[in-house]
Scaffold this motif. Sequence first.
Motif, mmCIF file in Angstrom:
data_model
loop_
_atom_site.group_PDB
_atom_site.id
_atom_site.type_symbol
_atom_site.label_atom_id
_atom_site.label_comp_id
_atom_site.label_asym_id
_atom_site.label_seq_id
_atom_site.Cartn_x
_atom_site.Cartn_y
_atom_site.Cartn_z
ATOM 1 N N ASN A 160 0.812 -1.214 0.000
ATOM 2 C CA ASN A 160 0.000 0.000 0.000
ATOM 3 C C ASN A 160 0.849 1.270 0.000
ATOM 4 O OD1 ASN A 160 0.973 0.050 2.601
ATOM 5 N ND2 ASN A 160 -0.963 -0.477 3.574
ATOM 6 N N ASP A 161 2.161 1.092 -0.151
ATOM 7 C CA ASP A 161 3.070 2.232 -0.159
ATOM 8 C C ASP A 161 4.221 1.914 -1.121
ATOM 9 O OD1 ASP A 161 4.985 4.217 0.329
ATOM 10 O OD2 ASP A 161 4.513 4.340 2.464
ATOM 11 N N THR A 162 4.421 2.771 -2.110
ATOM 12 C CA THR A 162 5.474 2.541 -3.100
ATOM 13 C C THR A 162 6.848 2.422 -2.452
ATOM 14 O OG1 THR A 162 4.195 3.762 -4.742
ATOM 15 C CG2 THR A 162 6.528 3.424 -5.226
ATOM 16 N N ARG A 163 7.054 3.138 -1.348
ATOM 17 C CA ARG A 163 8.355 3.079 -0.675
ATOM 18 C C ARG A 163 8.642 1.689 -0.114
ATOM 19 N NH1 ARG A 163 7.284 8.173 3.108
ATOM 20 N NH2 ARG A 163 5.286 7.081 3.073
ATOM 21 N N LEU A 164 7.589 0.947 0.218
ATOM 22 C CA LEU A 164 7.784 -0.423 0.688
ATOM 23 C C LEU A 164 8.286 -1.320 -0.453
ATOM 24 C CD1 LEU A 164 4.587 -0.873 2.904
ATOM 25 C CD2 LEU A 164 6.948 -0.463 3.659
ATOM 26 N N VAL A 165 7.863 -1.001 -1.661
ATOM 27 C CA VAL A 165 8.346 -1.754 -2.828
ATOM 28 C C VAL A 165 9.830 -1.467 -3.026
ATOM 29 C CG1 VAL A 165 8.008 -2.247 -5.278
ATOM 30 C CG2 VAL A 165 6.063 -1.536 -3.874
ATOM 31 N N LEU A 166 10.218 -0.208 -2.886
ATOM 32 C CA LEU A 166 11.630 0.150 -2.987
ATOM 33 C C LEU A 166 12.451 -0.575 -1.922
ATOM 34 C CD1 LEU A 166 11.490 3.989 -3.696
ATOM 35 C CD2 LEU A 166 12.576 2.274 -5.142
ATOM 36 N N GLU A 167 11.888 -0.685 -0.733
ATOM 37 C CA GLU A 167 12.587 -1.392 0.338
ATOM 38 C C GLU A 167 12.741 -2.870 -0.004
ATOM 39 O OE1 GLU A 167 14.769 -2.091 3.509
ATOM 40 O OE2 GLU A 167 14.105 -0.085 2.884
ATOM 41 N N LYS A 168 11.731 -3.429 -0.658
ATOM 42 C CA LYS A 168 11.806 -4.834 -1.072
ATOM 43 C C LYS A 168 12.894 -5.023 -2.112
ATOM 44 C CE LYS A 168 10.395 -9.096 -1.287
ATOM 45 N NZ LYS A 168 10.642 -10.031 -0.153
ATOM 46 N N ILE A 169 13.038 -4.071 -3.028
ATOM 47 C CA ILE A 169 14.085 -4.143 -4.044
ATOM 48 C C ILE A 169 15.459 -4.118 -3.370
ATOM 49 C CG2 ILE A 169 15.167 -2.918 -5.974
ATOM 50 C CD1 ILE A 169 12.346 -1.956 -6.746
ATOM 51 N N GLU A 221 16.144 -7.477 -1.834
ATOM 52 C CA GLU A 221 16.496 -8.501 -2.812
ATOM 53 C C GLU A 221 17.913 -8.302 -3.343
ATOM 54 O OE1 GLU A 221 14.813 -11.009 -3.032
ATOM 55 O OE2 GLU A 221 12.761 -10.466 -2.518
ATOM 56 N N THR A 222 18.300 -7.055 -3.607
ATOM 57 C CA THR A 222 19.669 -6.806 -4.099
ATOM 58 C C THR A 222 20.690 -7.110 -3.013
ATOM 59 O OG1 THR A 222 19.450 -4.447 -3.525
ATOM 60 C CG2 THR A 222 18.960 -5.091 -5.797
ATOM 61 N N HIS A 223 20.310 -6.885 -1.746
ATOM 62 C CA HIS A 223 21.220 -7.226 -0.637
ATOM 63 C C HIS A 223 21.449 -8.730 -0.590
ATOM 64 C CE1 HIS A 223 23.147 -7.068 3.299
ATOM 65 N NE2 HIS A 223 22.321 -8.035 3.696
ATOM 66 N N GLU A 224 20.372 -9.509 -0.791
ATOM 67 C CA GLU A 224 20.501 -10.967 -0.784
ATOM 68 C C GLU A 224 21.331 -11.448 -1.974
ATOM 69 O OE1 GLU A 224 16.558 -12.530 -0.632
ATOM 70 O OE2 GLU A 224 16.186 -11.843 1.421
ATOM 71 N N LEU A 225 21.185 -10.776 -3.109
ATOM 72 C CA LEU A 225 21.996 -11.123 -4.275
ATOM 73 C C LEU A 225 23.460 -10.791 -4.017
ATOM 74 C CD1 LEU A 225 22.120 -12.115 -7.196
ATOM 75 C CD2 LEU A 225 21.588 -9.795 -7.947
ATOM 76 N N ASP A 226 23.701 -9.647 -3.403
ATOM 77 C CA ASP A 226 25.067 -9.239 -3.071
ATOM 78 C C ASP A 226 25.699 -10.234 -2.099
ATOM 79 O OD1 ASP A 226 27.304 -7.335 -3.097
ATOM 80 O OD2 ASP A 226 26.723 -6.925 -1.028
ATOM 81 N N LEU A 264 18.155 -13.056 -8.385
ATOM 82 C CA LEU A 264 18.020 -12.112 -9.489
ATOM 83 C C LEU A 264 16.566 -12.067 -9.963
ATOM 84 C CD1 LEU A 264 19.278 -10.171 -11.499
ATOM 85 C CD2 LEU A 264 19.833 -12.119 -12.962
ATOM 86 N N GLY A 265 15.930 -13.225 -10.049
ATOM 87 C CA GLY A 265 14.524 -13.278 -10.432
ATOM 88 C C GLY A 265 13.651 -12.515 -9.451
ATOM 89 N N ASP A 266 13.929 -12.673 -8.163
ATOM 90 C CA ASP A 266 13.171 -11.938 -7.142
ATOM 91 C C ASP A 266 13.340 -10.436 -7.313
ATOM 92 O OD1 ASP A 266 12.390 -14.354 -6.096
ATOM 93 O OD2 ASP A 266 13.822 -14.340 -4.426
ATOM 94 N N THR A 267 14.562 -10.027 -7.660
ATOM 95 C CA THR A 267 14.832 -8.600 -7.857
ATOM 96 C C THR A 267 14.061 -8.059 -9.063
ATOM 97 O OG1 THR A 267 17.062 -8.886 -6.935
ATOM 98 C CG2 THR A 267 16.650 -6.877 -8.188
#
Length: 275
Positions: free
Chosen positions: A174-183, A186-191, A208-211
Amino acid sequence: MTPSRNIARLIEIMAALRTPVTGCPWDLEQNFSTIAPYTLEEAYEVADAIAKNDLLELREELGDLLLQVVYHARMAEEGEHFDFGDVVEGITKKLIRRHPHVFGDENGEKAEHVKGIWERIKAEERAEKRAERKALGLSEPSKGYLDDVPTAFPALQEADKLQRRASKVGFDWNDTRLVLEKIREETHELDAELAKGDPDKDRMSDELGDTLFALANLARHLDIDPEEALRRTNRKFRTRFAAIEDEASRTDTTLQDMTLEDMEAAWQAAKKRQS
């Protein structure tokens, strides 16, 4: 056999190609599954001709796409399921039925009226399709909520469609910023996976797929078509890489002989011209 503007000639040619012994060996080996990738490819080539505004190419690509319809219809006819005429009758019936504001007496003066008409008629069509399957002794395929989203879509488009459908029942941020946090998550997990001495390829693919899935979600929240956004970037890449080729030609060298620094300089110059 001579060319013709009549669709009947195309159907005759397809039948000849699929005739045992005298037909084409390659065409005779094909089935719905082997032809399906070509059908998708031809649809993309139609879209590409439109994007390039090349109407001569569009004419040719539409013919190639039409061939795909005739091909599938011919194989279905051989199996005594349906033929090309059934396909034409089906789509004409659907168009007439779904446009009673054009071919009947429904009120369709406004877009919202048309949308309401479509939703009602599509519900009726689904009910009729279920009845038809039952009459033929065919079981109703078990369907989950997301099964209406075709798996044959390009993966990025499929992700967007899946998320849009899930959001209709409230499964959404319900908040676009939460989507950014999810990204970022995911990039942290890839790193973290990349930081391992011997990273797992399957694990990296999953992360990568999750990202990418999260990025498609962000595009939806921003009301941006992710496919079109990526196409825009692809076009920019083509233009800027062409500038590198131009620089190689101007300096009488080749791409293979250019240094990375030279390529980057040409890239940045092209980027500056585009901005």
